[in-house]
Scaffold this motif. Structure first.
Motif, PDB file in Angstrom:
ATOM      1  N   LEU A  51       0.516  -0.801   0.024  1.00 56.35           N
ATOM      2  CA  LEU A  51      -0.101  -0.192   0.062  1.00 56.35           C
ATOM      3  C   LEU A  51       0.993   1.484  -0.199  1.00 56.35           C
ATOM      4  O   LEU A  51       1.859   1.087   0.864  1.00 56.35           O
ATOM      5  CB  LEU A  51      -0.654   0.056   1.775  1.00 56.35           C
ATOM      6  CG  LEU A  51      -1.561   1.820   1.407  1.00 56.35           C
ATOM      7  CD1 LEU A  51      -2.601   1.523  -0.063  1.00 56.35           C
ATOM      8  CD2 LEU A  51      -2.305   1.035   3.032  1.00 56.35           C
ATOM      9  N   THR A  75      -1.452  -1.018  -3.734  1.00 58.30           N
ATOM     10  CA  THR A  75      -2.781  -0.625  -3.670  1.00 58.30           C
ATOM     11  C   THR A  75      -2.173   1.294  -3.519  1.00 58.30           C
ATOM     12  O   THR A  75      -0.838   1.199  -3.188  1.00 58.30           O
ATOM     13  CB  THR A  75      -3.309  -0.421  -3.011  1.00 58.30           C
ATOM     14  OG1 THR A  75      -4.122  -2.096  -3.158  1.00 58.30           O
ATOM     15  CG2 THR A  75      -5.072   0.656  -3.051  1.00 58.30           C
ATOM     16  N   CYS A  97      -3.385  -0.689  -8.464  1.00 62.91           N
ATOM     17  CA  CYS A  97      -4.914   0.001  -8.488  1.00 62.91           C
ATOM     18  C   CYS A  97      -5.029   1.075  -7.493  1.00 62.91           C
ATOM     19  O   CYS A  97      -3.860   1.223  -6.920  1.00 62.91           O
ATOM     20  CB  CYS A  97      -5.929  -0.914  -7.649  1.00 62.91           C
ATOM     21  SG  CYS A  97      -5.347  -1.592  -6.267  1.00 62.91           S
TER      22      CYS A  97
END
Ligand SMILES: C[S@@+](CC[C@H](N)C(=O)[O-])C[C@H]1O[C@@H](n2cnc3c(N)ncnc32)[C@H](O)[C@@H]1O
Length: 234
Positions: A51, A75, A97
């Motif tokens: 992340l 992410t 993403c």
């Protein structure tokens, strides 16, 4: 949303199209090297779920994708739709993403990630609430036990001469930008003050330790004007 958060959100919306060029100019291209160093440190731990908080235009996710072996899922999270749309436009690699969200309330379950990163954004967060521990505790929550947090941010050079030089550069550079772009004066002043008054590396290590991290290591760059802190979730 606080007044400062709103100000920064509008500011990043305004500069999103030229953010990367601007950063490169301000740092003489060193920002790219700092991020690459962070990604090399990330690769030492072979994470698969990553992340990147306050991802901006997604430079860290793209570099991580190139640096990490095997199948990784990365992410990127940011609260600015304009920065994120730039990130989406620039990142077509599989496994990356982007999501819209606030760093203070991450939309993930506890123990979700092997690696959490943040680059050149903590000073914003500090300015938004004045309470970094709240953010770091939230980042720690999203990490799996034993997961790694990598934090890249400006710091304060230990050497007095280098510190004065760094502060002089920050004042001069932001002063020039303000002259060229008076519309953004307030947020730039704000970022200038946060750079001049931000924690040194020892103080930041202490806040990390108080927020749930152990085995804290510091990697200093550019005469200590920029540091990467590494912490492991206890
Ligand atoms: C200076 S940019 C850094 C972008 C990128 N990490 C880099 O290395 O260039 C700071 C980013 O933090 C985001 N940001 C600031 N406060 C935030 C918050 N509370 N939650 C999520 N994103 C935030 C801004 O929208 C902006 O994209």
């Amino acid at each position: 949303m606080s007044r400062i958060e709103r100000l920064l959100l509008d500011f990043y919306g305004l500069i999103a199209p030229k953010y990367e060029k601007f950063n490169g100019l301000l740092t003489f291209g060193l920002d790219g090297l700092w991020r690459k160093r962070l990604c090399l440190m990330a690769a030492e731990n072979t994470p698969s779920l990553c992340l990147d908080i306050c991802t901006g235009t997604g430079e860290i996710p793209r570099l991580l994708k190139r640096s990490l072996p095997g199948k990784v899922k990365i992410t990127g999270l940011d609260f600015s739709p304009d920065m994120l749309s730039k990130a989406v436009e620039r990142s077509d690699a599989e496994g990356i993403c982007f999501i819209l969200g606030n760093a203070l309330e991450l939309p993930f379950k506890d123990d979700s990630f092997d690696l959490v990163t943040i680059s050149l954004a903590t000073r914003n967060l500090y300015a938004e609430t004045g309470d970094l521990k709240r953010y770091f505790t939230e980042f720690c929550r999203a990490l799996k036990k034993g997961g790694v947090f990598l934090h890249l941010e400006t710091s304060q050079p230990e050497n007095v001469f280098m510190r004065k030089l760094f502060h002089m550069y920050v004042r001069t550079a932001i002063g020039l930008i303000n002259m060229l772009s008076p519309r953004s004066k307030m947020p730039y002043d704000f970022l200038k003050n946060s750079a001049l008054n931000f924690y040194n590396s020892e103080e930041l290590s202490e806040i990390l330790a108080e927020s749930g991290f152990k085995d804290i290591e510091v990697y200093k760059m550019t005469f200590g004007a920029v540091c990467i802190h590494k912490g492991v979730k206890r």
